[in-house]
Scaffold this motif. Structure first.
Motif, PDB file in Angstrom:
ATOM      1  N   PHE A 136      -1.011  44.825  51.265  1.00  0.00           N
ATOM      2  CA  PHE A 136      -1.839  43.676  50.984  1.00  0.00           C
ATOM      3  C   PHE A 136      -2.267  43.606  49.523  1.00  0.00           C
ATOM      4  N   ALA A 137      -2.045  44.698  48.792  1.00  0.00           N
ATOM      5  CA  ALA A 137      -2.403  44.686  47.379  1.00  0.00           C
ATOM      6  C   ALA A 137      -1.467  43.778  46.591  1.00  0.00           C
ATOM      7  N   GLN A 138      -0.323  43.403  47.178  1.00  0.00           N
ATOM      8  CA  GLN A 138       0.632  42.545  46.516  1.00  0.00           C
ATOM      9  C   GLN A 138       0.709  41.237  47.293  1.00  0.00           C
ATOM     10  N   ASP A 139       0.597  40.121  46.583  1.00  0.00           N
ATOM     11  CA  ASP A 139       0.608  38.825  47.254  1.00  0.00           C
ATOM     12  C   ASP A 139       2.028  38.306  47.407  1.00  0.00           C
ATOM     13  N   ARG A 140       2.854  39.070  48.101  1.00  0.00           N
ATOM     14  CA  ARG A 140       4.202  38.620  48.404  1.00  0.00           C
ATOM     15  C   ARG A 140       4.199  38.033  49.812  1.00  0.00           C
ATOM     16  N   PRO A 141       4.691  36.829  49.996  1.00  0.00           N
ATOM     17  CA  PRO A 141       4.655  36.207  51.320  1.00  0.00           C
ATOM     18  C   PRO A 141       5.257  37.067  52.412  1.00  0.00           C
ATOM     19  N   GLU A 142       6.351  37.765  52.115  1.00  0.00           N
ATOM     20  CA  GLU A 142       7.006  38.575  53.146  1.00  0.00           C
ATOM     21  C   GLU A 142       6.119  39.705  53.653  1.00  0.00           C
ATOM     22  N   ASP A 143       5.171  40.124  52.837  1.00  0.00           N
ATOM     23  CA  ASP A 143       4.273  41.195  53.265  1.00  0.00           C
ATOM     24  C   ASP A 143       3.253  40.716  54.298  1.00  0.00           C
ATOM     25  N   PHE A 144       3.045  39.413  54.388  1.00  0.00           N
ATOM     26  CA  PHE A 144       2.069  38.847  55.310  1.00  0.00           C
ATOM     27  C   PHE A 144       2.722  38.180  56.519  1.00  0.00           C
ATOM     28  N   HIS A 145       4.055  38.153  56.525  1.00  0.00           N
ATOM     29  CA  HIS A 145       4.766  37.473  57.603  1.00  0.00           C
ATOM     30  C   HIS A 145       4.704  38.299  58.881  1.00  0.00           C
ATOM     31  N   VAL A 146       4.353  37.650  60.005  1.00  0.00           N
ATOM     32  CA  VAL A 146       4.177  38.366  61.267  1.00  0.00           C
ATOM     33  C   VAL A 146       4.856  37.630  62.414  1.00  0.00           C
ATOM     34  N   ARG A 147       5.165  38.404  63.424  1.00  0.00           N
ATOM     35  CA  ARG A 147       5.620  37.874  64.709  1.00  0.00           C
ATOM     36  C   ARG A 147       4.475  38.094  65.685  1.00  0.00           C
ATOM     37  N   VAL A 148       4.025  37.036  66.322  1.00  0.00           N
ATOM     38  CA  VAL A 148       2.845  37.087  67.184  1.00  0.00           C
ATOM     39  C   VAL A 148       3.256  36.905  68.645  1.00  0.00           C
ATOM     40  N   ILE A 149       2.774  37.794  69.493  1.00  0.00           N
ATOM     41  CA  ILE A 149       3.043  37.707  70.926  1.00  0.00           C
ATOM     42  C   ILE A 149       1.717  37.461  71.642  1.00  0.00           C
ATOM     43  N   LYS A 150       1.621  36.318  72.295  1.00  0.00           N
ATOM     44  CA  LYS A 150       0.390  35.963  72.986  1.00  0.00           C
ATOM     45  C   LYS A 150       0.379  36.558  74.396  1.00  0.00           C
ATOM     46  N   ASN A 151      -0.781  36.584  74.993  1.00  0.00           N
ATOM     47  CA  ASN A 151      -0.917  37.155  76.333  1.00  0.00           C
ATOM     48  C   ASN A 151      -0.174  36.351  77.396  1.00  0.00           C
TER      49      ASN A 151
ATOM     50  N   PHE B  11       2.555  30.387  54.161  1.00  0.00           N
ATOM     51  CA  PHE B  11       1.812  31.380  53.397  1.00  0.00           C
ATOM     52  C   PHE B  11       0.652  30.710  52.662  1.00  0.00           C
ATOM     53  N   ALA B  12      -0.564  31.232  52.880  1.00  0.00           N
ATOM     54  CA  ALA B  12      -1.782  30.704  52.261  1.00  0.00           C
ATOM     55  C   ALA B  12      -2.097  29.289  52.740  1.00  0.00           C
ATOM     56  N   GLY B  13      -1.520  28.894  53.872  1.00  0.00           N
ATOM     57  CA  GLY B  13      -1.796  27.571  54.411  1.00  0.00           C
ATOM     58  C   GLY B  13      -2.998  27.588  55.338  1.00  0.00           C
ATOM     59  N   LYS B  14      -3.254  26.449  55.979  1.00  0.00           N
ATOM     60  CA  LYS B  14      -4.366  26.339  56.911  1.00  0.00           C
ATOM     61  C   LYS B  14      -4.094  27.219  58.123  1.00  0.00           C
ATOM     62  N   SER B  15      -5.094  28.005  58.499  1.00  0.00           N
ATOM     63  CA  SER B  15      -4.872  28.997  59.553  1.00  0.00           C
ATOM     64  C   SER B  15      -5.632  28.657  60.827  1.00  0.00           C
ATOM     65  N   ILE B  16      -5.187  29.276  61.906  1.00  0.00           N
ATOM     66  CA  ILE B  16      -5.850  29.194  63.201  1.00  0.00           C
ATOM     67  C   ILE B  16      -6.259  30.606  63.608  1.00  0.00           C
ATOM     68  N   LYS B  17      -7.468  30.754  64.104  1.00  0.00           N
ATOM     69  CA  LYS B  17      -7.973  32.077  64.481  1.00  0.00           C
ATOM     70  C   LYS B  17      -7.669  32.351  65.952  1.00  0.00           C
ATOM     71  N   TYR B  18      -7.198  33.580  66.210  1.00  0.00           N
ATOM     72  CA  TYR B  18      -6.912  34.024  67.570  1.00  0.00           C
ATOM     73  C   TYR B  18      -7.645  35.341  67.824  1.00  0.00           C
ATOM     74  N   ASN B  19      -8.166  35.498  69.036  1.00  0.00           N
ATOM     75  CA  ASN B  19      -8.802  36.768  69.368  1.00  0.00           C
ATOM     76  C   ASN B  19      -7.896  37.588  70.274  1.00  0.00           C
ATOM     77  N   GLY B  20      -8.348  38.782  70.616  1.00  0.00           N
ATOM     78  CA  GLY B  20      -7.541  39.699  71.401  1.00  0.00           C
ATOM     79  C   GLY B  20      -7.344  39.286  72.842  1.00  0.00           C
ATOM     80  N   ASN B  21      -8.098  38.301  73.308  1.00  0.00           N
ATOM     81  CA  ASN B  21      -7.874  37.770  74.646  1.00  0.00           C
ATOM     82  C   ASN B  21      -6.753  36.733  74.650  1.00  0.00           C
ATOM     83  N   GLU B  22      -6.363  36.282  73.445  1.00  0.00           N
ATOM     84  CA  GLU B  22      -5.288  35.302  73.318  1.00  0.00           C
ATOM     85  C   GLU B  22      -3.990  35.940  72.838  1.00  0.00           C
TER      86      GLU B  22
END
Length: 224
Positions: A18-33, A63-74
């Protein structure tokens, strides 16, 4: 599923991408419940020692766009797709861990009230291992020492609560073998390895994850 063992001494400094603002470092795959899978960019710094128990993540489509918050129940799992410094997977799962280490007076500390995103350090058939940043405050006369360290957990397949089994520390722990056996009380064969000095305090302190494959192999379900 193939087991993943992440040796702690390799990954302690490995979440510094996270010390480097490279988009690939923040890219994630998200699995919902609910089984839904999508990709995006994460804004949460999982190594925030001032607030180590992360209960929600913010994901944006760009990257750095508008975000949506998810909690651990989601959301149940977040996988970083970019390379890490230790070349090992960086995966976080939403689990409910204990709030503190067990002790003789409180063998089953209360858990957090909601799921916390912990880093997955071991994935076995019966046991999963996790770690999270931890701030240790030590008070001695005239001085207060703050140590930024890690707390480790194991989660058995028949439990909903991740058990805290170790806090990294630089200090000397009297009767360390006895302390280890207390933390491993659910795993008699692991206690025997400590008695036979096949798992020594030095080995365990250097790599707390060393016990996780043994827990997985010797696990006996409490279910009838």
């Amino acid at each position: 599923m193939k087991k993943i063992v992440i040796f702690i001494w390799l990954f302690i400094g490995g979440i510094s991408v996270f010390a480097q603002d490279r988009p690939e470092d923040f890219h994630v795959r998200v699995i919902k419940n609910d089984g839904t899978v999508f990709e995006g960019y994460n804004e949460t710094r999982f190594t925030n020692y001032l607030r180590p128990y992360i209960t929600a993540v913010s994901i944006s489509n760009e990257f750095a766009g508008k975000s949506i918050k998810y909690n651990g129940n989601e959301v149940k799992r977040i996988e970083f797709t970019g390379e890490t410094q230790d070349s090992l997977p960086m995966i976080f799962e939403a689990v409910i861990p204990q709030t503190k280490l067990p002790n003789l007076f409180n063998k089953n500390p209360k858990p957090y009230k909601e799921p916390v995103f912990l880093r997955l350090i071991y994935e076995g058939e019966n046991v999963r291992g996790y770690a999270m940043p931890y701030t240790d405050h030590t008070m001695i006369p005239g001085r207060r020492t703050i140590l930024y360290t890690w707390r480790y957990f194991y989660l058995t397949k028949d439990s909903d609560i991740a058990v805290a089994y170790w806090d990294d520390t630089d200090g000397t722990i009297p009767k360390m073998e006895k302390v280890m056996k207390f933390y491993f009380r659910e795993f008699p064969e692991l206690q025997q390895l400590v008695d036979r000095k096949e798992i020594t305090p030095e080995m365990f302190r250097e790599n707390p994850a060393i016990v996780l494959p043994i827990m997985d192999r010797t696990f006996q379900s409490s279910e009838k």
